[in-house]
Design a protein around this motif. Structure first.
Motif, PDB file in Angstrom:
ATOM      1  N   PHE A 140       0.868  -1.249   0.033  1.00  0.00           N
ATOM      2  CA  PHE A 140       0.031  -0.185   0.000  1.00  0.00           C
ATOM      3  C   PHE A 140       0.916   1.184  -0.195  1.00  0.00           C
ATOM      4  O   PHE A 140       2.183   1.260   0.385  1.00  0.00           O
ATOM      5  N   PHE A 141       0.122   2.390  -0.213  1.00  0.00           N
ATOM      6  CA  PHE A 141       1.016   3.689  -0.237  1.00  0.00           C
ATOM      7  C   PHE A 141      -0.018   4.905   0.579  1.00  0.00           C
ATOM      8  O   PHE A 141      -1.147   4.456   0.429  1.00  0.00           O
ATOM      9  N   ILE A 142       0.527   5.524   1.187  1.00  0.00           N
ATOM     10  CA  ILE A 142      -0.337   6.713   1.552  1.00  0.00           C
ATOM     11  C   ILE A 142       0.408   8.002   1.035  1.00  0.00           C
ATOM     12  O   ILE A 142       1.543   8.101   1.458  1.00  0.00           O
ATOM     13  N   PRO A 178      -7.639  -5.565  -3.485  1.00  0.00           N
ATOM     14  CA  PRO A 178      -7.767  -7.098  -2.891  1.00  0.00           C
ATOM     15  C   PRO A 178      -7.124  -7.201  -1.356  1.00  0.00           C
ATOM     16  O   PRO A 178      -7.607  -8.171  -0.620  1.00  0.00           O
ATOM     17  N   GLU A 179      -6.342  -6.399  -0.952  1.00  0.00           N
ATOM     18  CA  GLU A 179      -5.734  -6.499   0.389  1.00  0.00           C
ATOM     19  C   GLU A 179      -5.993  -5.261   1.189  1.00  0.00           C
ATOM     20  O   GLU A 179      -5.590  -5.524   2.291  1.00  0.00           O
ATOM     21  N   LEU A 180      -6.813  -4.314   0.598  1.00  0.00           N
ATOM     22  CA  LEU A 180      -6.840  -2.970   1.575  1.00  0.00           C
ATOM     23  C   LEU A 180      -8.217  -2.806   1.879  1.00  0.00           C
ATOM     24  O   LEU A 180      -9.054  -2.829   0.802  1.00  0.00           O
ATOM     25  N   LEU A 185      -7.278   2.085   8.021  1.00  0.00           N
ATOM     26  CA  LEU A 185      -6.974   1.208   6.736  1.00  0.00           C
ATOM     27  C   LEU A 185      -6.192   0.041   7.064  1.00  0.00           C
ATOM     28  O   LEU A 185      -5.327  -0.028   8.093  1.00  0.00           O
ATOM     29  N   GLU A 186      -6.651  -1.209   6.749  1.00  0.00           N
ATOM     30  CA  GLU A 186      -6.213  -2.402   7.119  1.00  0.00           C
ATOM     31  C   GLU A 186      -5.484  -3.146   5.845  1.00  0.00           C
ATOM     32  O   GLU A 186      -6.197  -3.180   4.709  1.00  0.00           O
ATOM     33  N   GLU A 187      -4.398  -3.750   5.903  1.00  0.00           N
ATOM     34  CA  GLU A 187      -4.038  -4.327   4.829  1.00  0.00           C
ATOM     35  C   GLU A 187      -3.804  -6.094   5.323  1.00  0.00           C
ATOM     36  O   GLU A 187      -3.266  -6.202   6.272  1.00  0.00           O
ATOM     37  N   GLY A 188      -4.694  -6.835   4.357  1.00  0.00           N
ATOM     38  CA  GLY A 188      -4.891  -8.001   5.022  1.00  0.00           C
ATOM     39  C   GLY A 188      -5.115  -8.454   6.238  1.00  0.00           C
ATOM     40  O   GLY A 188      -4.785  -9.246   7.029  1.00  0.00           O
ATOM     41  N   GLU A 238       1.641   0.367  16.630  1.00  0.00           N
ATOM     42  CA  GLU A 238       2.395   0.702  15.268  1.00  0.00           C
ATOM     43  C   GLU A 238       1.533   1.434  14.125  1.00  0.00           C
ATOM     44  O   GLU A 238       2.002   1.770  13.395  1.00  0.00           O
ATOM     45  N   THR A 239       0.237   1.496  14.554  1.00  0.00           N
ATOM     46  CA  THR A 239      -0.666   2.036  13.624  1.00  0.00           C
ATOM     47  C   THR A 239      -0.291   3.709  13.294  1.00  0.00           C
ATOM     48  O   THR A 239      -0.124   4.522  14.591  1.00  0.00           O
ATOM     49  N   ALA A 240      -0.056   4.012  12.450  1.00  0.00           N
ATOM     50  CA  ALA A 240       0.156   5.476  11.824  1.00  0.00           C
ATOM     51  C   ALA A 240      -1.167   6.206  12.324  1.00  0.00           C
ATOM     52  O   ALA A 240      -2.308   5.916  11.977  1.00  0.00           O
ATOM     53  N   VAL A 241      -1.146   7.447  13.059  1.00  0.00           N
ATOM     54  CA  VAL A 241      -2.204   8.375  13.045  1.00  0.00           C
ATOM     55  C   VAL A 241      -1.935   9.515  12.070  1.00  0.00           C
ATOM     56  O   VAL A 241      -1.155  10.130  12.071  1.00  0.00           O
TER      57      VAL A 241
END
Length: 451
Positions: free
Chosen positions: A2-4, A100-102, A121-124, A173-176
């Motif tokens: 993913f990218f942000i 598919p993963e996001l 935002l969740e990846e997998g 570790e979740t980015a805010v």
């Protein structure tokens, strides 16, 4: 993978975001000038599949509705928001598949507004970022007093609970990634950094290190003035804003500038305060293009009054026009570029006034009026003995309260003093703009009182 991408809106102290994978992306809290978001998506080679709002914004005009219409994206708006356009109402726990993963998961986070919603935002299935809008900011939270005064304490308590919910449910570790907090008056205090995580906020954020009663008491005691134009932003966003019109305004010559001034319209000079003090059209007002132009001009100008912009270049004019559409000042009545000598009628000369430092003020003869145009919250720290206090956003209505004599006007750094000096100059007062940091007042030996 993913990218942000962060899309800064520095003039308003806000951020919006583009996040996705190799093919699709979501946009969070876009500003009204959507061309920057579209360009960012084009650079990534992704399709914008979703546009989401964390809340109905009070400090800027959203570009979300127009962006969704332009791209065909789904437009996700909290279900509790009272809006008059078609959108996908989003509720706590709802999910949107970005790729598919996001996945984007909605988390109800009332406080900044009753309907406020954050998006994880969740990846997998693993949380990687939380778009927190005006809930959990960097070291602080969004202010709870912009909706209805009777709800302020209730929303402050909800803000505390929402922050704790995010901290409880998300890994350290979740980015805010907040929308507010970088100079916006939607923040209850200034953000304390540029990037953060849930783990960092757990130890540093005032909402997470204080019990609810203490947090609410301190939050309510520290709330600052609300910009007057906020009254118009929420209703405009609820109705659904029209697309931004960034076409160049009509060109005004010297005669038209003079006519507009004579008719009581606002003529705003966008040049630096140094250039303005050295020479300007009599009656014009100085709001620097490189300062918080949109915030302070929208705050001070009577809503809906025609405005003519004076700029040193077409680039400066275009940048200012972009800033202003973000706060609902859609179309300047006219504009001119060049120099003051080109903007005054034949036979007239530009006006000027002096600039000074606090050391200069300390060496003055003592007969001058000292005008402090900082906000109440700033003056409580310290102020110059004998100074008159009128916050810059109140000055237009209180000009008659400024005592006679030459007025030395100061703020905390010079920008607001320049605005105030231009207003006083336009009213025919003799003025000196103190272009200096307030810390220099003590060093200069001026008598200060603690607020």
């Amino acid at each position: 993978m993913f990218f942000i991408d962060t899309i800064e809106v520095p003039g308003l102290g806000n951020r919006s975001y583009l996040a996705g994978d190799a093919t699709s992306a979501v946009v969070v809290d876009p500003a009204r000038d959507i061309d920057r978001v579209l360009a960012a998506a084009a650079r990534r080679g992704v399709r914008i599949s979703h546009v989401v709002e964390t809340h109905v914004h009070n400090d800027y005009v959203t570009g979300g509705l127009e962006l969704a219409r332009t791209t065909g994206a789904e437009y996700l708006v909290p279900a509790g928001a009272n809006v008059s356009y078609q959108r996908v109402p989003i509720a706590d726990g709802d999910r949107a598949e970005i790729g598919p993963e996001l996945t984007l998961r909605a988390v109800a986070t009332p406080g900044h507004t009753p309907h406020h919603t954050a998006y994880v935002l969740e990846e997998g299935g693993r949380p990687v970022a939380a778009f927190t809008g005006g809930s959990l900011l960097i070291g602080t939270v969004g202010r709870p007093d912009l909706v209805e005064p009777r709800l302020t304490e209730q929303l402050a308590r909800a803000q505390h609970a929402s922050a704790h919910r995010l901290a409880r449910e998300l890994p350290d570790e979740t980015a805010v990634l907040p929308t507010h907090g970088f100079g916006s008056f939607c923040s209850s205090s200034q953000a304390t950094g540029d990037a953060t995580t849930i783990g960092t906020e757990r130890h540093a954020n005032e909402a997470l290190t204080r019990d609810a009663d203490t947090f609410v008491a301190e939050l309510l005691a520290g709330l600052d003035d609300i910009p007057a134009y906020y009254t118009h932003m929420g209703p405009m966003n609820a109705r659904g804003p029209a697309p931004a019109d960034l076409a160049p305004p009509a060109v005004a010559d010297a005669d038209e500038i003079s006519r507009r001034l004579a008719e009581g319209e606002w003529v705003v000079d966008l040049r630096s305060r140094i250039a303005f003090a050295a020479g300007h059209v009599a009656g014009s007002l100085n709001f620097e293009a490189d300062g918080q132009l949109a915030t302070y001009l929208a705050w001070l100008i009577p809503w809906g009054k025609p405005i003519t912009l004076l700029a040193e270049s077409t680039e400066q004019l275009a940048d200012a026009q972009r800033e202003l559409v973000r706060v609902g000042i859609d179309r300047p009545a006219a504009a001119a570029t060049g120099t003051p000598e080109e903007w005054v009628r034949a036979g007239d000369r530009p006006r000027s006034f002096p600039r000074a430092t606090f050391a200069d003020l300390a060496g003055a003869d003592g007969t001058q009026v000292i005008l402090d145009v900082r906000r109440d919250s700033e003056r409580t720290g310290a102020y110059i003995e004998g100074s008159v206090h009128i916050p810059v956003h109140q000055l237009r209505a209180r000009l008659a309260e400024v005592p006679p004599g030459t007025v030395w006007v100061h703020c905390a750094g010079g920008m607001r003093a320049a605005i105030a000096a231009s207003m006083l100059d336009a009213a025919g007062r003799d003025v000196v703009a103190v272009d200096d940091g307030f810390d220099a007042a003590r060093a200069a030996g001026l008598p200060l009182r603690e607020g």
